[in-house]
Design a protein around this motif. Structure first.
Motif, PDB file in Angstrom:
ATOM      1  N   ASN A 147      58.083  51.675  16.970  1.00  9.42           N
ATOM      2  CA  ASN A 147      59.263  51.587  16.093  1.00  9.42           C
ATOM      3  C   ASN A 147      59.572  50.147  15.720  1.00  9.42           C
ATOM      4  OD1 ASN A 147      60.004  54.314  15.697  1.00  9.42           O
ATOM      5  ND2 ASN A 147      60.943  54.416  17.718  1.00  9.42           N
ATOM      6  N   GLN A 148      59.424  49.242  16.661  1.00  9.31           N
ATOM      7  CA  GLN A 148      59.681  47.831  16.390  1.00  9.31           C
ATOM      8  C   GLN A 148      58.680  47.290  15.361  1.00  9.31           C
ATOM      9  OE1 GLN A 148      59.675  45.391  19.906  1.00  9.31           O
ATOM     10  NE2 GLN A 148      60.281  43.543  18.827  1.00  9.31           N
ATOM     11  N   ALA A 149      57.420  47.677  15.482  1.00 12.52           N
ATOM     12  CA  ALA A 149      56.409  47.233  14.522  1.00 12.52           C
ATOM     13  C   ALA A 149      56.716  47.767  13.126  1.00 12.52           C
ATOM     14  CB  ALA A 149      55.024  47.688  14.971  1.00 12.52           C
ATOM     15  N   LEU A 150      57.159  49.006  13.049  1.00 16.68           N
ATOM     16  CA  LEU A 150      57.489  49.596  11.747  1.00 16.68           C
ATOM     17  C   LEU A 150      58.697  48.902  11.112  1.00 16.68           C
ATOM     18  CD1 LEU A 150      56.958  53.354  12.653  1.00 16.68           C
ATOM     19  CD2 LEU A 150      55.584  52.025  11.036  1.00 16.68           C
ATOM     20  N   GLU A 151      59.647  48.479  11.948  1.00 25.21           N
ATOM     21  CA  GLU A 151      60.841  47.806  11.427  1.00 25.21           C
ATOM     22  C   GLU A 151      60.521  46.455  10.792  1.00 25.21           C
ATOM     23  OE1 GLU A 151      63.450  47.571  14.745  1.00 25.21           O
ATOM     24  OE2 GLU A 151      63.905  49.728  14.754  1.00 25.21           O
ATOM     25  N   SER A 152      59.458  45.802  11.267  1.00 26.22           N
ATOM     26  CA  SER A 152      59.119  44.479  10.743  1.00 26.22           C
ATOM     27  C   SER A 152      57.981  44.519   9.724  1.00 26.22           C
ATOM     28  CB  SER A 152      58.746  43.541  11.891  1.00 26.22           C
ATOM     29  OG  SER A 152      57.619  44.030  12.594  1.00 26.22           O
ATOM     30  N   ALA A 153      57.454  45.708   9.426  1.00 27.70           N
ATOM     31  CA  ALA A 153      56.315  45.823   8.511  1.00 27.70           C
ATOM     32  C   ALA A 153      56.737  45.606   7.065  1.00 27.70           C
ATOM     33  CB  ALA A 153      55.668  47.199   8.660  1.00 27.70           C
ATOM     34  N   THR A 154      55.822  45.055   6.284  1.00 26.60           N
ATOM     35  CA  THR A 154      56.007  44.995   4.829  1.00 26.60           C
ATOM     36  C   THR A 154      55.299  46.154   4.142  1.00 26.60           C
ATOM     37  OG1 THR A 154      54.030  43.606   4.532  1.00 26.60           O
ATOM     38  CG2 THR A 154      56.138  42.482   4.869  1.00 26.60           C
ATOM     39  N   ASP A 155      54.242  46.682   4.816  1.00 25.63           N
ATOM     40  CA  ASP A 155      53.441  47.762   4.234  1.00 25.63           C
ATOM     41  C   ASP A 155      53.001  48.724   5.325  1.00 25.63           C
ATOM     42  OD1 ASP A 155      52.465  46.796   1.198  1.00 25.63           O
ATOM     43  OD2 ASP A 155      52.907  45.129   2.577  1.00 25.63           O
ATOM     44  N   VAL A 156      53.022  50.012   5.014  1.00 22.59           N
ATOM     45  CA  VAL A 156      52.527  51.041   5.928  1.00 22.59           C
ATOM     46  C   VAL A 156      51.426  51.818   5.209  1.00 22.59           C
ATOM     47  CG1 VAL A 156      53.065  53.193   7.141  1.00 22.59           C
ATOM     48  CG2 VAL A 156      54.646  51.264   7.265  1.00 22.59           C
ATOM     49  N   VAL A 157      50.311  51.965   5.882  1.00 21.13           N
ATOM     50  CA  VAL A 157      49.134  52.610   5.318  1.00 21.13           C
ATOM     51  C   VAL A 157      48.762  53.798   6.188  1.00 21.13           C
ATOM     52  CG1 VAL A 157      46.694  52.295   4.741  1.00 21.13           C
ATOM     53  CG2 VAL A 157      48.293  50.398   4.434  1.00 21.13           C
ATOM     54  N   GLY A 158      48.386  54.939   5.552  1.00 19.35           N
ATOM     55  CA  GLY A 158      47.951  56.071   6.359  1.00 19.35           C
ATOM     56  C   GLY A 158      47.736  57.331   5.563  1.00 19.35           C
ATOM     57  N   TYR A 159      47.308  58.347   6.273  1.00 24.22           N
ATOM     58  CA  TYR A 159      47.132  59.689   5.718  1.00 24.22           C
ATOM     59  C   TYR A 159      48.494  60.213   5.263  1.00 24.22           C
ATOM     60  CZ  TYR A 159      45.844  64.712   5.821  1.00 24.22           C
ATOM     61  OH  TYR A 159      45.633  66.032   5.521  1.00 24.22           O
ATOM     62  N   ILE A 160      48.503  60.950   4.180  1.00 23.15           N
ATOM     63  CA  ILE A 160      49.744  61.349   3.490  1.00 23.15           C
ATOM     64  C   ILE A 160      50.831  61.884   4.433  1.00 23.15           C
ATOM     65  CG2 ILE A 160      50.719  62.901   1.752  1.00 23.15           C
ATOM     66  CD1 ILE A 160      47.922  62.707   0.344  1.00 23.15           C
ATOM     67  N   PRO A 161      50.564  62.916   5.254  1.00 20.11           N
ATOM     68  CA  PRO A 161      51.670  63.450   6.081  1.00 20.11           C
ATOM     69  C   PRO A 161      52.187  62.485   7.122  1.00 20.11           C
ATOM     70  CG  PRO A 161      49.596  64.516   6.639  1.00 20.11           C
ATOM     71  CD  PRO A 161      49.341  63.715   5.410  1.00 20.11           C
ATOM     72  N   TYR A 162      51.326  61.547   7.560  1.00 15.84           N
ATOM     73  CA  TYR A 162      51.775  60.588   8.563  1.00 15.84           C
ATOM     74  C   TYR A 162      52.668  59.519   7.922  1.00 15.84           C
ATOM     75  CZ  TYR A 162      47.747  62.719  10.872  1.00 15.84           C
ATOM     76  OH  TYR A 162      46.844  63.606  11.381  1.00 15.84           O
ATOM     77  N   VAL A 163      52.292  59.044   6.748  1.00 14.74           N
ATOM     78  CA  VAL A 163      53.116  58.053   6.054  1.00 14.74           C
ATOM     79  C   VAL A 163      54.479  58.642   5.706  1.00 14.74           C
ATOM     80  CG1 VAL A 163      53.317  56.632   3.973  1.00 14.74           C
ATOM     81  CG2 VAL A 163      51.133  56.766   5.178  1.00 14.74           C
ATOM     82  N   ARG A 164      54.510  59.921   5.395  1.00 17.57           N
ATOM     83  CA  ARG A 164      55.780  60.549   5.014  1.00 17.57           C
ATOM     84  C   ARG A 164      56.726  60.738   6.190  1.00 17.57           C
ATOM     85  NH1 ARG A 164      53.853  64.716   0.121  1.00 17.57           N
ATOM     86  NH2 ARG A 164      53.079  63.010  -1.197  1.00 17.57           N
ATOM     87  N   ARG A 165      56.261  60.440   7.394  1.00 18.93           N
ATOM     88  CA  ARG A 165      57.161  60.422   8.544  1.00 18.93           C
ATOM     89  C   ARG A 165      57.947  59.115   8.624  1.00 18.93           C
ATOM     90  NH1 ARG A 165      54.028  61.980  13.939  1.00 18.93           N
ATOM     91  NH2 ARG A 165      56.091  61.415  14.741  1.00 18.93           N
ATOM     92  N   ILE A 166      57.565  58.131   7.824  1.00 22.23           N
ATOM     93  CA  ILE A 166      58.213  56.820   7.868  1.00 22.23           C
ATOM     94  C   ILE A 166      59.343  56.780   6.845  1.00 22.23           C
ATOM     95  CG2 ILE A 166      57.857  54.335   7.724  1.00 22.23           C
ATOM     96  CD1 ILE A 166      56.231  55.841   9.920  1.00 22.23           C
ATOM     97  N   ALA A 167      60.538  56.430   7.298  1.00 18.86           N
ATOM     98  CA  ALA A 167      61.698  56.374   6.399  1.00 18.86           C
ATOM     99  C   ALA A 167      61.562  55.195   5.433  1.00 18.86           C
ATOM    100  CB  ALA A 167      62.975  56.241   7.202  1.00 18.86           C
ATOM    101  N   PRO A 168      61.711  55.430   4.122  1.00 18.48           N
ATOM    102  CA  PRO A 168      61.659  54.323   3.159  1.00 18.48           C
ATOM    103  C   PRO A 168      62.814  53.344   3.409  1.00 18.48           C
ATOM    104  CG  PRO A 168      61.472  56.457   2.052  1.00 18.48           C
ATOM    105  CD  PRO A 168      61.893  56.738   3.468  1.00 18.48           C
TER     106      PRO A 168
END
Length: 250
Positions: A23-44
């Motif tokens: 969660n901490q890594a996602l909070e500081s990310a500028t870009d998230v890359v992945g398979y469609i259903p996994y990326v859609r788990r990430i809140a814009p």
């Protein structure tokens, strides 16, 4: 270089099983890359760009992440479960090995996650309590004879086993052959756990002896766990507990 790549596991399905580190890594990310259903788990959110791609373009996805990191982006590559178990970590390092030298100098970090196999085992009890192995039953990236060889040797070695990608619409016959091989090596009462959609509201855990297992009990949302000859079932009111003892007598 100021850019970086984090390869993160999102766990089996529920947000409760995503680690604080991820969660901490996602909070500081500028870009998230992945398979469609996994990326859609990430809140814009503002400042974050989400890059969705199909399931069979792992190397292209990895190269895209590395290219963005070289340009200074803080990229998180997401996988379900653990990124090092049949997932994106291997794809990223494969791209690094075959890619430009500058990719090797990037900061690349792998953050573990809870695999579907371990979540399924926990939901059933402790079926992986002694020696076990994991086998990906998909023949997309390896030939079927190799899958069957590894399956047979694992069964002959009396390992408990976890099967990923057991049965798809494109290859429904594969899991039928898996059950045939198990039937040739294992006793009919060997316990099989079908764990579907683990940790989600659709979770279903089904425990049957090998003799009663049928191919249609599994699909691509199912993790199949096969007990060893020592695996036990504890009957009770409600779902039984399944466990494998911690020791094997001489």
């Amino acid at each position: 270089m100021t850019g970086s790549v984090v390869i993160a596991g999102l766990g089996p399905g529920t947000d409760a099983m995503v680690t604080p580190e991820v969660n901490q890594a996602l909070e500081s990310a500028t870009d998230v890359v992945g398979y469609i259903p996994y990326v859609r788990r990430i809140a814009p959110r503002e400042g974050l760009t989400l890059h969705e791609s199909d399931n069979r373009v792992e190397l292209d996805r990895a190269r895209h992440a590395l290219e963005m990191a070289v340009s200074g982006k803080k990229v998180v590559v997401v996988s379900s479960g653990d990124p090092g178990v049949f997932a994106m970590a291997s794809a990223v390092f494969e791209a690094v090995e075959d890619g430009p030298v500058e990719w090797r100098n990037l900061s690349i970090q792998v953050l573990p996650g809870i695999t579907a196999m371990l979540a399924a085992a926990a939901a059933a009890g402790a079926p992986l309590g002694h020696d076990f192995c994991a086998i990906n039953l998909s023949d997309n990236l390896k030939p079927w004879p190799l899958i069957e060889k590894r399956l047979r040797l694992a069964a002959e070695g009396d390992f408990a086993m976890g099967f990923y990608n057991p049965r798809s619409k494109a290859r429904p016959e594969g899991f039928a052959r898996v059950l045939e091989v198990l039937g040739e090596v294992c006793e009919p009462e060997r316990l099989i756990i079908f764990a579907r959609a683990v940790s989600t509201p659709e979770q279903k855990i089904r425990v049957v002896p090998l003799a009663e297992a049928t191919p249609d009990m599994a699909d691509m949302r199912t993790v199949v766990l096969v007990g060893s000859s020592r695996t036990r079932l504890i009957r009770r009111d409600g779902a039984p507990y399944v466990y494998t003892p911690r020791s094997v007598p001489e």
